[in-house]
Design an enzyme around this catalytic site. Structure first.
Site, PDB file in Angstrom:
ATOM      1  N   ILE A 169      -7.515 -10.121 -10.988  1.00  0.00           N
ATOM      2  CA  ILE A 169      -7.895  -9.912 -12.487  1.00  0.00           C
ATOM      3  C   ILE A 169      -9.484  -9.808 -12.291  1.00  0.00           C
ATOM      4  O   ILE A 169     -10.065 -10.911 -12.024  1.00  0.00           O
ATOM      5  CB  ILE A 169      -7.381 -10.508 -13.537  1.00  0.00           C
ATOM      6  CG1 ILE A 169      -5.730 -10.183 -13.630  1.00  0.00           C
ATOM      7  CG2 ILE A 169      -8.096 -10.033 -14.773  1.00  0.00           C
ATOM      8  CD1 ILE A 169      -5.260 -10.832 -14.734  1.00  0.00           C
ATOM      9  N   LEU A 170     -10.062  -8.711 -12.654  1.00  0.00           N
ATOM     10  CA  LEU A 170     -11.808  -8.700 -12.439  1.00  0.00           C
ATOM     11  C   LEU A 170     -12.441  -9.038 -13.737  1.00  0.00           C
ATOM     12  O   LEU A 170     -11.854  -8.721 -14.675  1.00  0.00           O
ATOM     13  CB  LEU A 170     -12.098  -7.237 -11.926  1.00  0.00           C
ATOM     14  CG  LEU A 170     -11.390  -6.857 -10.463  1.00  0.00           C
ATOM     15  CD1 LEU A 170     -11.718  -5.537 -10.099  1.00  0.00           C
ATOM     16  CD2 LEU A 170     -12.157  -8.030  -9.417  1.00  0.00           C
ATOM     17  N   GLY A 229       0.866  -1.176  -0.001  1.00  0.00           N
ATOM     18  CA  GLY A 229       0.027   0.000   0.047  1.00  0.00           C
ATOM     19  C   GLY A 229       0.671   1.104  -0.044  1.00  0.00           C
ATOM     20  O   GLY A 229       0.405   2.241   0.373  1.00  0.00           O
ATOM     21  N   THR A 230       2.048   1.282  -0.543  1.00  0.00           N
ATOM     22  CA  THR A 230       2.831   2.552  -0.585  1.00  0.00           C
ATOM     23  C   THR A 230       2.094   3.502  -1.686  1.00  0.00           C
ATOM     24  O   THR A 230       2.287   4.527  -1.235  1.00  0.00           O
ATOM     25  CB  THR A 230       4.146   2.283  -1.003  1.00  0.00           C
ATOM     26  OG1 THR A 230       4.407   1.868  -2.166  1.00  0.00           O
ATOM     27  CG2 THR A 230       5.065   1.471  -0.041  1.00  0.00           C
ATOM     28  N   ASN A 231       1.454   3.058  -2.544  1.00  0.00           N
ATOM     29  CA  ASN A 231       0.707   4.100  -3.454  1.00  0.00           C
ATOM     30  C   ASN A 231      -0.292   4.517  -2.732  1.00  0.00           C
ATOM     31  O   ASN A 231      -0.943   5.652  -2.964  1.00  0.00           O
ATOM     32  CB  ASN A 231       0.208   3.291  -4.780  1.00  0.00           C
ATOM     33  CG  ASN A 231       1.444   3.262  -5.652  1.00  0.00           C
ATOM     34  OD1 ASN A 231       1.870   4.482  -6.361  1.00  0.00           O
ATOM     35  ND2 ASN A 231       2.225   2.259  -5.937  1.00  0.00           N
ATOM     36  N   MET A 284      -3.934  -7.183  -6.861  1.00  0.00           N
ATOM     37  CA  MET A 284      -3.653  -8.478  -7.616  1.00  0.00           C
ATOM     38  C   MET A 284      -4.438  -9.462  -8.218  1.00  0.00           C
ATOM     39  O   MET A 284      -4.203 -10.318  -8.379  1.00  0.00           O
ATOM     40  CB  MET A 284      -2.400  -9.220  -6.810  1.00  0.00           C
ATOM     41  CG  MET A 284      -1.238  -8.315  -6.571  1.00  0.00           C
ATOM     42  SD  MET A 284      -0.091  -7.773  -7.897  1.00  0.00           S
ATOM     43  CE  MET A 284       0.895  -6.644  -7.340  1.00  0.00           C
ATOM     44  N   HIS A 340       0.728   1.279 -13.128  1.00  0.00           N
ATOM     45  CA  HIS A 340       1.483   0.336 -13.604  1.00  0.00           C
ATOM     46  C   HIS A 340       3.156   0.567 -13.371  1.00  0.00           C
ATOM     47  O   HIS A 340       3.419   1.733 -13.966  1.00  0.00           O
ATOM     48  CB  HIS A 340       1.091   0.026 -15.246  1.00  0.00           C
ATOM     49  CG  HIS A 340       1.864  -1.289 -15.510  1.00  0.00           C
ATOM     50  ND1 HIS A 340       1.643  -2.407 -15.123  1.00  0.00           N
ATOM     51  CD2 HIS A 340       2.986  -1.145 -16.597  1.00  0.00           C
ATOM     52  CE1 HIS A 340       2.659  -3.391 -16.022  1.00  0.00           C
ATOM     53  NE2 HIS A 340       3.195  -2.536 -16.765  1.00  0.00           N
ATOM     54  N   ASN A 397      -5.342   2.709 -12.677  1.00  0.00           N
ATOM     55  CA  ASN A 397      -4.395   1.798 -12.298  1.00  0.00           C
ATOM     56  C   ASN A 397      -3.069   2.431 -12.418  1.00  0.00           C
ATOM     57  O   ASN A 397      -2.813   3.235 -13.130  1.00  0.00           O
ATOM     58  CB  ASN A 397      -4.436   0.450 -13.326  1.00  0.00           C
ATOM     59  CG  ASN A 397      -3.455  -0.478 -12.690  1.00  0.00           C
ATOM     60  OD1 ASN A 397      -3.442  -0.852 -11.668  1.00  0.00           O
ATOM     61  ND2 ASN A 397      -2.888  -1.071 -13.637  1.00  0.00           N
TER      62      ASN A 397
HETATM   63  C1  GRF Z   1       3.344  -0.834  -7.569  1.00  0.00           C
HETATM   64  O1  GRF Z   1       4.317  -1.396  -7.975  1.00  0.00           O
HETATM   65  C2  GRF Z   1       2.292  -0.939  -8.526  1.00  0.00           C
HETATM   66  O2  GRF Z   1       2.699  -0.090  -9.856  1.00  0.00           O
HETATM   67  C3  GRF Z   1       1.683  -2.055  -9.029  1.00  0.00           C
HETATM   68  O3  GRF Z   1       1.840  -2.810  -7.682  1.00  0.00           O
HETATM   69  C4  GRF Z   1       2.455  -2.038  -6.566  1.00  0.00           C
HETATM   70  C5  GRF Z   1       1.788  -1.684  -5.516  1.00  0.00           C
HETATM   71  O4  GRF Z   1       2.747  -1.407  -4.347  1.00  0.00           O
HETATM   72  N1  GRF Z   1       0.382  -1.941  -9.402  1.00  0.00           N
HETATM   73  P1  GRF Z   1       1.981  -0.810  -3.152  1.00  0.00           P
HETATM   74  O5  GRF Z   1       1.265  -1.916  -2.580  1.00  0.00           O
HETATM   75  O6  GRF Z   1       1.258   0.442  -3.553  1.00  0.00           O
HETATM   76  O7  GRF Z   1       3.226  -0.579  -2.281  1.00  0.00           O
END
Ligand code: GRF
Length: 208
Positions: free
Chosen positions: A92-93, A12-14, A90, A109, A107
């Site tokens: 696929i829907l 969940g860093t994003n 992670m 990527h 999303n």
């Molecule tokens: C990230 O590299 C993002 O680009 C990909 O999954 C990873 C998720 O990392 N879709 P985090 O859970 O946000 O740390």
């Protein structure tokens, strides 16, 4: 102020980057729900720290992918979200999910689409493939989600240098720090300001 829902599976860093940008007043929005397919996703703990509601909806509790996707649809509809973020999700829907929320799902990527994307290109595999190919520049892409993996209209991209001694882990970290954590919040901010217009397969960024 827009209502944001997030789908997560891992660290969940994003998601954290989005939370931080909201708290700094850079995104006119509120995360109203974080849904994980895994009970132990650290992203849920991050959400809890900020009193954001977290819910676990597991794939194995549904007979098939369509039923699972429908459960997610019902959840996000109940929460009346304006935008759904795939923040390291992670699973696929089923297409029913993307059809229900057209140009409402984003999303992130970890590569410059259309390179190193599509089926099988997730997590460290993306960076392994980039290093294997020997590209000198990689990066990250934020896009709207349609029925195909990593295919929908591109919103923002940012390039990141590849260095000679990079390992997939080192490159993954650099791509996150220099690109993902910047362009994902930026794209959400543009969406919240009503500045993203989808025309066919492209996104036009409107200047207000
Ligand atoms: C990230 O590299 C993002 O680009 C990909 O999954 C990873 C998720 O990392 N879709 P985090 O859970 O946000 O740390």
């Amino acid at each position: 102020m827009i209502k944001i829902g997030a789908l997560v599976s891992g660290g969940g860093t994003n998601l954290q980057a989005i939370i931080d940008n909201i708290n700094e007043g850079k995104i006119d929005g509120k995360i109203v729900t974080v849904v994980s397919n895994k009970a132990n996703a650290y992203a849920l703990e991050r959400a809890a720290k900020y009193n954001i509601e977290g819910t676990v909806i597991k794939v194995k509790d549904y007979p098939d992918r369509k039923a699972y996707s429908q459960a997610l649809i019902d959840h996000f509809k109940e929460k009346q979200v304006d935008l759904i973020l795939l923040a390291g999700f992670m699973v696929i829907l089923d297409p029913v999910f993307t059809e229900t929320f057209p140009n409402m799902i984003m999303n992130i990527h970890p590569a410059l689409i259309p390179s190193f994307c599509g089926e099988g290109f997730y997590g460290l595999h993306v960076h392994e493939a980039a290093l294997e190919k020997g590209v000198k520049v990689t990066g990250a892409t934020v896009h709207f989600v349609d029925g195909k993996a990593d295919n929908g209209p591109i919103i923002l991209q940012k390039a990141v240098e590849v260095r000679d001694n990079d390992t997939p882990e080192i490159l993954q970290k650099r791509v996150m720090e220099e690109a993902e954590w910047k362009i994902f919040p930026e794209a959400v901010s543009l969406f919240a300001q009503g500045r993203l217009k989808v025309e066919g397969t492209k996104v036009i960024r409107l200047t207000l």
